[in-house]
Design a protein around this motif. Structure first.
Motif: not given
Length: 207
Positions: A100, A104, A116-117, A119, A203, A205
């Motif tokens: 993860k 990023h 922002k996120q 998954h 939001e 996954s």
């Protein structure tokens, strides 16, 4: 359906390193159980060892846009129309890193975007007949309006152009065979199946 055999059904005789360069090649000698019963004779296979990687699909669920990157891939110079390919963001996982965190980092390095996120969607093997490489596939919730320019690390000789396009346009490139590398095809096909869920609830996954 569960597979019949597992790691305990292999007798690993020897692993020998036969090449060390930008990538690594090992020779495996092994025996394995057979579907018809009993054991195989000794088998030798060369395995391309390049570690594991992440692949990241940057998607803006608000605008229904995809961010793709374009860069040169010299191994396909003789078999593709062009060695410059439209791809998803991707990068190698170094020892001790979490996939993860790599997702990023590679997103920022290759596209200039901060998610922002991110998954995790799935994990899959790139070409298990010849390499041990496994991809962790993520989708990243991004603001596509911020995607632009040329990115990449100079010390890795990266020259990466960012492209923003609609999901429909990106999937059309898959259907027309212009996007023809496995990770990007897999990622965009997954998006085509799941984009409504992402738009309704980014939001969540989705697997």
């Amino acid at each position: 359906m569960k597979q019949r055999f597992n790691r305990q059904d292999i007798e690993l005789l020897e692993v020998t390193n036969v090449f060390n360069g930008f990538f690594t090649m090992d020779e495996y000698r092994f025996k394995h159980k057979l579907f018809k019963g009993g054991w195989s004779g000794e088998v030798k296979r060369e395995v391309f060892e390049r570690g594991n990687a992440v692949v990241v699909l940057p998607y803006d669920p608000k605008t229904d846009q995809v961010v793709l990157i374009e860069q040169i891939r010299i191994p396909v110079i003789h078999s593709g129309q062009t060695p410059w390919l439209f791809e998803l963001v991707a990068g190698m996982i170094e020892p001790g890193e979490e996939s993860k965190d790599v997702a990023h980092r590679e997103l920022l390095e290759e596209s200039g975007l901060k998610a922002k996120q991110v998954h995790l969607v799935s994990s899959y093997f790139a070409s298990p007949g010849g390499t041990s490489e496994k991809f962790d596939f993520f989708w990243a919730d991004v603001d596509a309006s911020l995607a632009k320019g040329v990115h990449g690390l100079d010390d890795e000789n990266e020259d990466i152009q960012v492209h923003v396009m609609s999901r429909v346009e990106a999937f059309t490139l898959v259907k027309d065979g212009i996007i023809n590398n496995a990770s990007t095809v897999i990622g965009l096909q997954w998006l085509e199946l799941n984009y409504l869920c992402l738009q309704n609830n980014p939001e969540t996954s989705v697997r």
